[in-house]
Scaffold this active site. Structure first.
Site, mmCIF file in Angstrom:
data_model
loop_
_atom_site.group_PDB
_atom_site.id
_atom_site.type_symbol
_atom_site.label_atom_id
_atom_site.label_comp_id
_atom_site.label_asym_id
_atom_site.label_seq_id
_atom_site.Cartn_x
_atom_site.Cartn_y
_atom_site.Cartn_z
ATOM 1 N N LYS A 78 11.916 23.488 0.284
ATOM 2 C CA LYS A 78 12.405 22.862 1.520
ATOM 3 C C LYS A 78 13.526 21.908 1.152
ATOM 4 O O LYS A 78 13.443 21.225 0.121
ATOM 5 C CB LYS A 78 11.236 22.110 2.192
ATOM 6 C CG LYS A 78 11.560 21.521 3.560
ATOM 7 C CD LYS A 78 10.332 20.861 4.180
ATOM 8 C CE LYS A 78 10.607 20.387 5.610
ATOM 9 N NZ LYS A 78 9.419 19.781 6.246
ATOM 10 N N SER A 153 8.024 21.484 11.103
ATOM 11 C CA SER A 153 9.432 21.416 10.742
ATOM 12 C C SER A 153 9.814 22.357 9.594
ATOM 13 O O SER A 153 10.975 22.726 9.483
ATOM 14 C CB SER A 153 9.801 19.980 10.384
ATOM 15 O OG SER A 153 9.195 19.595 9.156
ATOM 16 N N SER A 177 3.758 19.864 9.803
ATOM 17 C CA SER A 177 4.939 20.677 9.478
ATOM 18 C C SER A 177 4.723 21.798 8.474
ATOM 19 O O SER A 177 5.614 22.621 8.289
ATOM 20 C CB SER A 177 6.066 19.784 8.966
ATOM 21 O OG SER A 177 6.691 19.187 10.056
HETATM 22 N N1 GLN Z 1 6.153 17.896 14.482
HETATM 23 C C1 GLN Z 1 5.824 16.608 13.978
HETATM 24 C C2 GLN Z 1 6.969 15.676 14.203
HETATM 25 O O1 GLN Z 1 7.905 16.061 14.799
HETATM 26 C C3 GLN Z 1 5.462 16.694 12.522
HETATM 27 C C4 GLN Z 1 6.622 16.791 11.631
HETATM 28 C C5 GLN Z 1 6.228 16.867 10.186
HETATM 29 O O2 GLN Z 1 5.073 17.100 9.840
HETATM 30 N N2 GLN Z 1 7.201 16.642 9.329
HETATM 31 O O3 GLN Z 1 6.937 14.558 13.843
#
Ligand code: GLN
Length: 473
Positions: A78, A153, A177
């Site tokens: 990532k 994400s 995410s």
């Molecule tokens: N979807 C969640 C957010 O927008 C989690 C994001 C993540 O785990 N990096 O904060």
């Protein structure tokens, strides 16, 4: 050669039995990336030249009898993972030209174990989002249906594994995410216990919630990677000094007699019918495998999203301060709308006069959420070994459907955030399909129980074999 269905295990076995060379494997993945990634957009940077050079060296190492746990294994990272000499963007224009001078601990560990970096994957900028659409490098598409989101994400990492562009990709999970995109793409996603894998060199989102994990096709592959990434490094003060367990040892022990909890607060009216059906099917399979399932209660689950969006934005506002164009980033502020929204929300909840009402309150609720789990996992008073829940309240949604409605997007994290709030591990495993789109379940356990989660996930996977299904690209 066809690499679509290769697992880490089959690649390493193939090298050992001289079925193929590292060069052949790396070339085949690079070819697939070239052929399919224009459309999927799962990579931000592909390291073609470096990967091919590395492959040659690894073939020599193999010929010379060098023994390393992941020798010649292609990996993707990532783009939140700092890579020495390789651009690391956080999927934001703010860092589009940033080249780190050091590797994240996890990157060093994987490389030291013999892995080869294929490239850096796409995701929501700064890991803010649940669909991958907040990336400044364009959205990633779900390989099972390209009109749908792969979840976020860590969208690119999930897609790259699902589409057979890499056998493993790393991710970060601050509120879901890893587990959400894994469940949307039919791959295995691990969010380890907070303090199990080093955060050093990973661009911070919310430091008390960030957990560093990975995507693989199978559960045993996931265990193999954690074996390499887990443990103290001297750079992340929140790491446990307990030695990582042997994650492969009990994998095949079965789940007979295990007590698995189904929290009533997770299976509510808000759950989409298709998800509910898939989940109930999964519970039945676990019972058939000999586990005992029982209802448990995690009463503070309903405050999860509110608590998470106070604590997380507070920490985001502090962590993003270093990208001010003086320490990191360009002179012009190039934060996207979502980052700006979080900086403003976080700054507000931390400001004098509001701190007690929001941040302090959220920290108190955090303790209650953690205690809910502690109680549920207390075997001495009728508790359970692990908890089974759906990974997402809905199946994947269409690209564009929620981008203009931040609140709807935030709600998709309802079933994942409490694990981050409590710091416990979660493993997302494929649990079927609905209308050709994947559905996943999550296995949650007490802190540092990754070995148990792998054991449960492995039994389920061997019985269901969803991992054998790959998307038609
Ligand atoms: N979807 C969640 C957010 O927008 C989690 C994001 C993540 O785990 N990096 O904060």
């Amino acid at each position: 050669m066809d690499v679509t269905n290769l697992t880490i295990e089959s690649i390493l076995d193939g090298y050992k039995n001289k079925k193929f060379s590292v060069n052949e494997v790396v070339e085949s993945y690079l070819k697939r990336i070239k052929r399919h990634d224009k459309e999927l957009n799962s990579f931000i940077t592909v390291c073609e030249k470096e990967a091919l050079e590395e492959a040659k060296k690894k073939d020599e190492d193999l010929a010379n009898g060098v023994k390393l746990p992941l020798l010649g294994l292609p990996i993707a990272l990532k783009d939140m993972f700092s890579t020495k000499g390789i651009r690391t963007t956080a999927a934001s224009n703010v860092l589009k030209d940033y080249i780190p001078s050091y590797n994240a601990t996890v990157v060093d560990r994987l490389k030291d174990a013999g892995a080869i970096i294929l490239g850096k994957t796409n995701h929501d900028a700064w890991a803010h989002g649940s669909s991958g659409e907040n990336s400044d490098f364009g959205p990633t598409k779900n390989p099972w249906n390209k009109e749908y989101t792969p979840g976020g994400s860590s969208s690119g990492s999930a897609v790259a594994v699902a589409a057979g562009l890499t056998p493993i990709a790393t991710g970060t999970d601050t509120g879901g995410s890893i587990r959400l995109p894994a469940s949307f793409t039919n791959v295995v996603g691990l969010k380890p216990t907070y303090g199990r894998v080093s955060r050093f060199g990973i661009i911070s989102m919310a430091s008390s919630l960030d957990s560093i994990g990975h995507f693989t096709k199978t559960v045993s592959d996931s265990a193999r990677i954690l074996q390499t990434t887990a443990g103290k490094d001297g750079y992340d003060a929140t790491l446990s000094s307990d030695k990582p367990k042997n994650y492969l040892k009990n994998l095949k022990n079965g789940i007979k007699g295990l007590r698995l909890g189904v929290p009533k607060e997770f299976v509510t009216k808000g759950l989409q019918k298709e998800v509910k059906n898939a989940f109930e099917g999964a519970v039945k399979i676990l019972e058939d495998l000999g586990a005992e399932t029982l209802e448990v209660s995690l009463p503070h689950t309903e405050y999860g999203i509110a608590t998470y969006y106070v604590i997380q934005t507070a920490e985001v506002s502090s962590n993003l301060a270093r990208f001010d164009g003086i320490r990191f980033g360009n002179k012009r502020t190039e934060f996207g709308d979502e980052a700006k929204r979080r900086i403003m929300l976080g700054t507000f909840t931390l400001s004098a006069g509001y701190y007690d009402a929001y941040y302090k309150r959220a920290m108190q609720v955090r303790t209650l959420v953690r205690k809910d789990y502690e109680k549920a996992f207390d075997l001495s008073s009728g508790g359970v070994d692990a908890i089974i829940v759906p990974a997402s309240p809905t199946t994947p949604w269409r690209l564009g459907e929620k981008v203009n409605d931040p609140l709807a997007m935030y709600l998709s994290d309802a079933l994942t955030v409490t694990a981050n709030i409590a710091g416990i591990p979660g493993l997302s495993v494929p649990a079927g399909f609905n209308n050709g789109l994947p559905v996943g379940i999550q296995i949650l356990g007490p802190q540092f129980s990754e070995d148990l989660l792998f054991r449960i996930g492995y039994s389920f996977e061997q019985k269901t074999e969803y991992y054998k299904q790959t998307p038609n690209l």
